[in-house]
Design an enzyme around this catalytic site. Structure first.
Site, PDB file in Angstrom:
ATOM      1  N   GLY A  12     -25.539   7.949 -63.805  1.00  0.00           N
ATOM      2  CA  GLY A  12     -25.642   9.301 -63.241  1.00  0.00           C
ATOM      3  C   GLY A  12     -25.394  10.361 -64.307  1.00  0.00           C
ATOM      4  N   THR A 126     -14.104  16.001 -54.997  1.00  0.00           N
ATOM      5  CA  THR A 126     -15.096  17.082 -55.027  1.00  0.00           C
ATOM      6  C   THR A 126     -14.669  18.324 -54.256  1.00  0.00           C
ATOM      7  OG1 THR A 126     -17.255  17.718 -54.107  1.00  0.00           O
ATOM      8  CG2 THR A 126     -16.251  15.772 -53.167  1.00  0.00           C
ATOM      9  N   GLU A 128     -16.526  19.828 -52.425  1.00  0.00           N
ATOM     10  CA  GLU A 128     -17.175  19.741 -51.118  1.00  0.00           C
ATOM     11  C   GLU A 128     -16.129  19.422 -50.034  1.00  0.00           C
ATOM     12  OE1 GLU A 128     -20.381  20.428 -50.435  1.00  0.00           O
ATOM     13  OE2 GLU A 128     -20.565  19.585 -48.418  1.00  0.00           O
ATOM     14  N   TYR A 150     -20.933  13.447 -46.456  1.00  0.00           N
ATOM     15  CA  TYR A 150     -20.535  13.194 -47.855  1.00  0.00           C
ATOM     16  C   TYR A 150     -19.106  13.692 -48.086  1.00  0.00           C
ATOM     17  CZ  TYR A 150     -20.144  14.264 -52.868  1.00  0.00           C
ATOM     18  OH  TYR A 150     -19.701  14.386 -54.168  1.00  0.00           O
ATOM     19  N   LYS A 154     -15.842  11.412 -49.075  1.00  0.00           N
ATOM     20  CA  LYS A 154     -15.080  11.690 -50.304  1.00  0.00           C
ATOM     21  C   LYS A 154     -13.610  11.985 -50.004  1.00  0.00           C
ATOM     22  CE  LYS A 154     -17.727  11.487 -54.003  1.00  0.00           C
ATOM     23  NZ  LYS A 154     -17.364  10.859 -55.275  1.00  0.00           N
ATOM     24  N   HIS A 180     -21.000  20.939 -61.138  1.00  0.00           N
ATOM     25  CA  HIS A 180     -21.293  20.989 -62.577  1.00  0.00           C
ATOM     26  C   HIS A 180     -22.671  20.396 -62.831  1.00  0.00           C
ATOM     27  CE1 HIS A 180     -18.702  17.590 -61.543  1.00  0.00           C
ATOM     28  NE2 HIS A 180     -19.439  16.886 -62.390  1.00  0.00           N
TER      29      HIS A 180
HETATM   30  P1  NAP Z   1     -25.128  11.279 -59.710  1.00  0.00           P
HETATM   31  O1  NAP Z   1     -25.917  11.805 -60.865  1.00  0.00           O
HETATM   32  O2  NAP Z   1     -25.740  11.243 -58.360  1.00  0.00           O
HETATM   33  O3  NAP Z   1     -24.656   9.789 -60.115  1.00  0.00           O
HETATM   34  C1  NAP Z   1     -24.182   8.877 -59.153  1.00  0.00           C
HETATM   35  C2  NAP Z   1     -24.110   7.503 -59.791  1.00  0.00           C
HETATM   36  O4  NAP Z   1     -23.637   6.568 -58.820  1.00  0.00           O
HETATM   37  C3  NAP Z   1     -25.469   6.957 -60.287  1.00  0.00           C
HETATM   38  O5  NAP Z   1     -25.279   6.244 -61.484  1.00  0.00           O
HETATM   39  C4  NAP Z   1     -25.838   5.981 -59.172  1.00  0.00           C
HETATM   40  O6  NAP Z   1     -26.714   4.943 -59.596  1.00  0.00           O
HETATM   41  C5  NAP Z   1     -24.472   5.409 -58.860  1.00  0.00           C
HETATM   42  N1  NAP Z   1     -24.447   4.687 -57.599  1.00  0.00           N
HETATM   43  C6  NAP Z   1     -24.984   5.073 -56.405  1.00  0.00           C
HETATM   44  N2  NAP Z   1     -24.746   4.125 -55.462  1.00  0.00           N
HETATM   45  C7  NAP Z   1     -24.061   3.134 -56.094  1.00  0.00           C
HETATM   46  C8  NAP Z   1     -23.539   1.892 -55.666  1.00  0.00           C
HETATM   47  N3  NAP Z   1     -23.664   1.496 -54.395  1.00  0.00           N
HETATM   48  N4  NAP Z   1     -22.884   1.114 -56.570  1.00  0.00           N
HETATM   49  C9  NAP Z   1     -22.740   1.500 -57.846  1.00  0.00           C
HETATM   50  N5  NAP Z   1     -23.239   2.670 -58.325  1.00  0.00           N
HETATM   51  C10 NAP Z   1     -23.872   3.480 -57.442  1.00  0.00           C
HETATM   52  O7  NAP Z   1     -23.765  12.069 -59.574  1.00  0.00           O
HETATM   53  P2  NAP Z   1     -22.972  12.958 -60.671  1.00  0.00           P
HETATM   54  O8  NAP Z   1     -23.402  14.370 -60.532  1.00  0.00           O
HETATM   55  O9  NAP Z   1     -23.021  12.264 -61.964  1.00  0.00           O
HETATM   56  O10 NAP Z   1     -21.497  12.899 -60.075  1.00  0.00           O
HETATM   57  C11 NAP Z   1     -20.600  11.854 -60.462  1.00  0.00           C
HETATM   58  C12 NAP Z   1     -19.543  11.705 -59.384  1.00  0.00           C
HETATM   59  O11 NAP Z   1     -18.831  12.925 -59.241  1.00  0.00           O
HETATM   60  C13 NAP Z   1     -20.076  11.370 -58.004  1.00  0.00           C
HETATM   61  O12 NAP Z   1     -19.130  10.554 -57.363  1.00  0.00           O
HETATM   62  C14 NAP Z   1     -20.133  12.728 -57.304  1.00  0.00           C
HETATM   63  O13 NAP Z   1     -20.028  12.554 -55.911  1.00  0.00           O
HETATM   64  C15 NAP Z   1     -18.916  13.399 -57.898  1.00  0.00           C
HETATM   65  N6  NAP Z   1     -18.971  14.865 -58.025  1.00  0.00           N
HETATM   66  C16 NAP Z   1     -20.027  15.466 -58.605  1.00  0.00           C
HETATM   67  C17 NAP Z   1     -20.035  16.841 -58.758  1.00  0.00           C
HETATM   68  C18 NAP Z   1     -21.175  17.554 -59.415  1.00  0.00           C
HETATM   69  O14 NAP Z   1     -21.282  18.780 -59.249  1.00  0.00           O
HETATM   70  N7  NAP Z   1     -22.001  16.888 -60.180  1.00  0.00           N
HETATM   71  C19 NAP Z   1     -18.942  17.588 -58.301  1.00  0.00           C
HETATM   72  C20 NAP Z   1     -17.862  16.936 -57.726  1.00  0.00           C
HETATM   73  C21 NAP Z   1     -17.877  15.558 -57.601  1.00  0.00           C
HETATM   74  P3  NAP Z   1     -28.286   5.062 -59.214  1.00  0.00           P
HETATM   75  O15 NAP Z   1     -28.802   6.227 -59.956  1.00  0.00           O
HETATM   76  O16 NAP Z   1     -28.819   3.746 -59.624  1.00  0.00           O
HETATM   77  O17 NAP Z   1     -28.317   5.282 -57.716  1.00  0.00           O
HETATM   78  N1  GDD Z   2     -30.286  20.902 -53.128  1.00  0.00           N
HETATM   79  C1  GDD Z   2     -30.707  22.089 -52.681  1.00  0.00           C
HETATM   80  N2  GDD Z   2     -32.064  22.315 -52.559  1.00  0.00           N
HETATM   81  N3  GDD Z   2     -29.794  23.028 -52.350  1.00  0.00           N
HETATM   82  C2  GDD Z   2     -30.255  24.229 -51.934  1.00  0.00           C
HETATM   83  C3  GDD Z   2     -31.623  24.514 -51.805  1.00  0.00           C
HETATM   84  C4  GDD Z   2     -32.564  23.507 -52.123  1.00  0.00           C
HETATM   85  O1  GDD Z   2     -33.777  23.688 -52.013  1.00  0.00           O
HETATM   86  N4  GDD Z   2     -31.740  25.799 -51.383  1.00  0.00           N
HETATM   87  C5  GDD Z   2     -30.504  26.287 -51.246  1.00  0.00           C
HETATM   88  N5  GDD Z   2     -29.603  25.340 -51.569  1.00  0.00           N
HETATM   89  C6  GDD Z   2     -28.142  25.486 -51.490  1.00  0.00           C
HETATM   90  C7  GDD Z   2     -27.460  24.385 -50.674  1.00  0.00           C
HETATM   91  O2  GDD Z   2     -27.612  24.656 -49.271  1.00  0.00           O
HETATM   92  C8  GDD Z   2     -26.034  24.539 -51.184  1.00  0.00           C
HETATM   93  O3  GDD Z   2     -25.384  25.575 -50.482  1.00  0.00           O
HETATM   94  C9  GDD Z   2     -26.209  24.961 -52.642  1.00  0.00           C
HETATM   95  O4  GDD Z   2     -27.583  25.366 -52.784  1.00  0.00           O
HETATM   96  C10 GDD Z   2     -25.915  23.866 -53.655  1.00  0.00           C
HETATM   97  O5  GDD Z   2     -26.625  22.702 -53.282  1.00  0.00           O
HETATM   98  P1  GDD Z   2     -26.665  21.414 -54.243  1.00  0.00           P
HETATM   99  O6  GDD Z   2     -27.112  21.800 -55.598  1.00  0.00           O
HETATM  100  O7  GDD Z   2     -27.436  20.354 -53.522  1.00  0.00           O
HETATM  101  O8  GDD Z   2     -25.124  21.028 -54.415  1.00  0.00           O
HETATM  102  P2  GDD Z   2     -23.937  20.869 -53.352  1.00  0.00           P
HETATM  103  O9  GDD Z   2     -22.992  22.012 -53.572  1.00  0.00           O
HETATM  104  O10 GDD Z   2     -24.430  20.628 -51.992  1.00  0.00           O
HETATM  105  O11 GDD Z   2     -23.271  19.501 -53.847  1.00  0.00           O
HETATM  106  C11 GDD Z   2     -23.036  19.251 -55.226  1.00  0.00           C
HETATM  107  O12 GDD Z   2     -21.759  19.725 -55.587  1.00  0.00           O
HETATM  108  C12 GDD Z   2     -20.654  19.064 -54.948  1.00  0.00           C
HETATM  109  C13 GDD Z   2     -19.377  19.735 -55.453  1.00  0.00           C
HETATM  110  O13 GDD Z   2     -19.148  20.912 -54.734  1.00  0.00           O
HETATM  111  C14 GDD Z   2     -23.173  17.756 -55.455  1.00  0.00           C
HETATM  112  O14 GDD Z   2     -23.150  17.482 -56.834  1.00  0.00           O
HETATM  113  C15 GDD Z   2     -22.041  16.989 -54.807  1.00  0.00           C
HETATM  114  O15 GDD Z   2     -22.125  15.610 -55.164  1.00  0.00           O
HETATM  115  C16 GDD Z   2     -20.718  17.578 -55.305  1.00  0.00           C
HETATM  116  O16 GDD Z   2     -19.630  16.891 -54.751  1.00  0.00           O
END
Ligand code: NAP
Ligand code: GDD
Length: 327
Positions: A12, A126, A128, A150, A154, A180
């Site tokens: 990821g 998160t 969230e 979700y 979490k 991020h």
């Molecule tokens: P991501 O790009 O969606 O990566 C998720 C990873 O989990 C991918 O490598 C995916 O593999 C793997 N995965 C999914 N199902 C799995 C399973 N059953 N067993 C083992 N691996 C599995 O997410 P990210 O943005 O890097 O975020 C990393 C973590 O931080 C996640 O837990 C997310 O919920 C959390 N988080 C993210 C944010 C953010 O803004 N990015 C914020 C707060 C928390 P595949 O690609 O093969 O499915």
């Molecule tokens: N994805 C998406 N697509 N979001 C949209 C769109 C669209 O077309 N239009 C508006 N949005 C709004 C969503 O409704 C949400 O309020 C905001 O944009 C951010 O959406 P995402 O980028 O999908 O992120 P998220 O905040 O729902 O979730 C991400 O951040 C979380 C941490 O706060 C993910 O990375 C989660 O895994 C993570 O935990």
């Protein structure tokens, strides 16, 4: 002796940046790789580290596979990043989300307890979980109110981590990370959807960009900065919980303006609101207070939203010009 780490979710966005950071620090890095029929290694390739990490077949929903991953990797630090992480999908697949993003963490905690309770553990919690926010700026003391399957999954993983720390004295930490992003962000998330759309519109490959609620506000930082906070947590004397955020909040609308204007376009000319992208329950606003992480970890966000979005648009312009898949 070389320090070893295991990352679940290594393919990821965060997994790839964390693997790079740990390799640069001299760690032997392993990753748990769930079975997929299509190629999921593109991020490791983009960072040129595909050949430097040890990939172990395994899914976090399968305790036996997690146990094997921990034993084979000989990890002293385990970072649990695996998740079904797309909020929108969690209403379509609530039980899968619970199994992977919730119970998956319990499997990793159990595997550590059974293998070697001295192993240090990081849980990807998160913002969230704050959902319907109970304080204007959210910190480690703010009550949770998740708004999606979700977020609920979490929250279970978050409390299991705290429970294992308190019950079994594990060095277990949670990072309550706010959104991020990066050029390695999945295409379904709004920043990357926008930067990819901007690049394709600029190059004449598409005309409009269909979005949902653009009045939502997020505290967006750069993923490369945030994985450093994860590592810092596991270097502390004890496990703890930390909010990781920039302390600024911006609307999706303003983020669109920044992205389109970076290539001399106006978002009003191209963005179309489509009810299909609205969610059954929305998180309207997130704004983190990272004071504890700054004070105890010496961590601070270093990338502005303008810098982040410019970096992402530039990367997507390159990809679109080279005709590479959207990844
Ligand atoms: P991501 O790009 O969606 O990566 C998720 C990873 O989990 C991918 O490598 C995916 O593999 C793997 N995965 C999914 N199902 C799995 C399973 N059953 N067993 C083992 N691996 C599995 O997410 P990210 O943005 O890097 O975020 C990393 C973590 O931080 C996640 O837990 C997310 O919920 C959390 N988080 C993210 C944010 C953010 O803004 N990015 C914020 C707060 C928390 P595949 O690609 O093969 O499915
Ligand atoms: N994805 C998406 N697509 N979001 C949209 C769109 C669209 O077309 N239009 C508006 N949005 C709004 C969503 O409704 C949400 O309020 C905001 O944009 C951010 O959406 P995402 O980028 O999908 O992120 P998220 O905040 O729902 O979730 C991400 O951040 C979380 C941490 O706060 C993910 O990375 C989660 O895994 C993570 O935990």
């Amino acid at each position: 002796m070389t320090q070893a780490a295991l990352i679940t979710g290594i393919t990821g966005q965060d997994g790839a940046y964390l693997a790079q950071l740990l390799l640069n620090k001299g760690y032997a890095v392993s990753g748990l790789l769930p079975r997929r029929s299509s190629d999921t290694l593109w991020r490791l390739r983009e960072l040129r580290i595909e050949g430097d990490v040890n990939l172990i077949d395994g899914d976090v929903a399968d305790l036996s596979a997690v146990l094997r991953g921990i034993r084979e990797s000989k990890a002293a630090e385990v970072y649990n990043l695996a998740a079904q992480s797309f909020v929108g999908t969690s209403w379509q697949q609530p039980l899968l989300t619970a199994q992977v993003s919730g119970v998956g963490a319990a499997n990793v905690l159990e595997a550590i307890r059974l293998t070697d309770p001295a192993i240090r553990f990081y849980q990807a919690s998160t913002s969230e979980m704050f959902g319907l926010i109970q304080a204007e700026r959210q910190d480690e003391t703010t009550p949770f109110y998740p708004r999606s399957p979700y977020g609920v999954a979490k929250l279970y993983a978050h409390w299991m981590t705290i429970n294992y720390r308190e019950s079994f004295n594990l060095h277990a930490s949670t990072g309550i990370l706010f959104n991020h992003e990066s050029p390695l962000r999945g295409i379904e998330f709004v920043t990357r959807k926008v930067t990819d759309g901007v690049a394709r519109i600029k190059l004449g490959l598409q005309k409009e960009l269909r979005l949902g609620n653009i009045d939502a506000r997020r505290d967006w930082g750069f993923a490369g900065d945030y994985v450093d906070a994860m590592w810092r947590m596991l270097q502390q004397e004890k496990g703890d919980d930390y909010v990781v955020a920039t302390g600024h909040t911006t609307t999706v609308r303003e983020m669109c303006r920044i992205a389109f204007s970076h290539v001399g376009l106006s978002y009003e000319d191209h963005v179309v609101i489509d009810p299909k992208f609205f969610r059954p329950a929305e998180v309207d606003v997130l704004l983190g207070n990272p004071a504890k992480a700054e004070r105890l970890l010496g961590w601070t966000a270093t990338t502005s939203l303008e810098q982040l979005i410019s970096m992402m648009v530039d990367a997507d312009m390159r990809r679109a010009r080279e005709g590479r898949p959207q990844a």
